[in-house]
Design an enzyme around this catalytic site. Structure first.
Site, PDB file in Angstrom:
ATOM      1  CE  LYS A  20      19.302 -53.876-110.391  1.00  0.00           C
ATOM      2  NZ  LYS A  20      19.957 -55.130-110.697  1.00  0.00           N
ATOM      3  CB  ILE A  29      20.823 -50.085-114.574  1.00  0.00           C
ATOM      4  CG1 ILE A  29      20.186 -49.699-115.924  1.00  0.00           C
ATOM      5  CG2 ILE A  29      22.333 -50.114-114.681  1.00  0.00           C
ATOM      6  CD1 ILE A  29      20.591 -48.318-116.413  1.00  0.00           C
ATOM      7  CB  SER A  47      13.029 -53.899-111.305  1.00  0.00           C
ATOM      8  OG  SER A  47      13.066 -55.125-112.005  1.00  0.00           O
ATOM      9  CG  ASP A  99      16.681 -57.039-110.173  1.00  0.00           C
ATOM     10  OD1 ASP A  99      17.277 -57.647-109.272  1.00  0.00           O
ATOM     11  OD2 ASP A  99      17.218 -56.713-111.246  1.00  0.00           O
TER      12      ASP A  99
END
Length: 293
Positions: free
Chosen positions: A13, A105, A109, A142
């Site tokens: 992410k 990043i 999560s 997240d």
């Protein structure tokens, strides 16, 4: 117990932008962030088992917990509890840890979000069940955006997700210095007032309009993160020396930074050049790919 094995990518992410817009009474910070995902990341597999079991492989297996404190296990247990999965109907989960941990990043999560999606398949739970985002949020701020798995605008503490126009094709390079950058320390080091929310996102955009929009968007945690992990500034400087790099920022609370490129091929060439640069420390983790919309 025999049965099908389900496997899924848990992509990195990337906070393409990050504004800190306030703070709630309970201490959680409010944010406004444009979030996207890469075409690479960790990989998670699940298969039927009498109990919930968990194992880790991969290059970063040794730096994340392999016990019940891992978010993958917590996600499995939370989902089983919410949907009353009977005893004896467990899951064997195997994580190939390809992304550095605690790097801004969303590795953990994304792993947890992938566990939720895979276990919906295994346990025959509707993946669009309205309770699923709440399960995700209970595990971490997240995780809802990682559960969504598509580029979007994220606000609140991470629970408010708004659609954005599809992103154009863009190459990306992620660099992590291999040095710690704990999120609590970054927020503690942050000074100054809160930011206003970002301006309106266009109804449609191409590569140039996306890059122009992001050029005006900061990561409000960068200066604080640099005081905790000075290597971040070194990475951003290294990106600035690459003529094909269109934009470079830190992701999340660090320490991973990203550079955006016109194509995946130019991103790969830049990553190769960085890896071969004698001034680049061996500890740097460098990975190229592209953003997915």
């Amino acid at each position: 117990m025999t049965g099908p094995t389900f496997t899924m990518l848990a992509p990195a992410k990337v906070n393409l932008s990050l504004r800190i817009t306030g703070r709630r009474a309970d201490g959680y910070h409010l944010l406004d962030s444009l979030v996207a995902f890469t075409d690479f990341g960790d990989r998670l597999s699940v298969s039927p088992s009498n109990d919930i079991t968990f194992s880790i492989t991969g290059p970063f297996a040794g730096i994340v917990p392999a016990d019940a404190s891992n978010l993958v296990v917590k996600a499995a247990e939370a989902l089983a509890d919410r949907f009353d999965i009977p005893a004896g109907l467990g899951a064997s989960l195997t994580l190939s840890k390809e992304l550095p941990a605690a790097g801004g990043i969303g590795g953990g999560s994304a792993d947890a979000a992938s566990a939720l999606r895979l276990l919906c398949d295994l346990w025959d739970i509707d993946p669009d069940h309205p309770a699923l985002p709440g399960v995700a949020l209970s595990l971490g701020a997240d995780i809802p955006v990682c559960l969504r798995g598509r580029a979007c605008r994220m606000s609140g503490i991470g629970e408010t997700l708004s659609p954005i126009p599809p992103l154009p094709s863009l190459g990306i390079v992620l660099v992590n210095p291999g040095a710690p950058c704990p999120t609590p320390a970054v927020f503690k080091a942050r000074v100054g007032s809160f930011s206003p929310a970002a301006s309106s996102i266009p109804d449609a955009w191409d590569r140039e309009t996306v890059l122009a929009f992001l050029a005006d968007e900061p990561n409000d945690l960068t200066d604080a993160a640099v005081t905790v992990c000075p290597e971040i500034k070194t990475i951003l400087t290294a990106f600035s020396t690459l003529p094909s790099c269109r934009l470079a920022r830190m992701s999340g609370s660090g320490a991973t930074c990203f550079g955006l490129f016109d194509t995946a091929d130019s991103a790969q060439a830049a990553a190769t050049a960085l890896a071969r640069d004698p001034a680049v420390p061996d500890a740097w983790w460098i990975k190229a790919g592209q953003l997915v919309s």
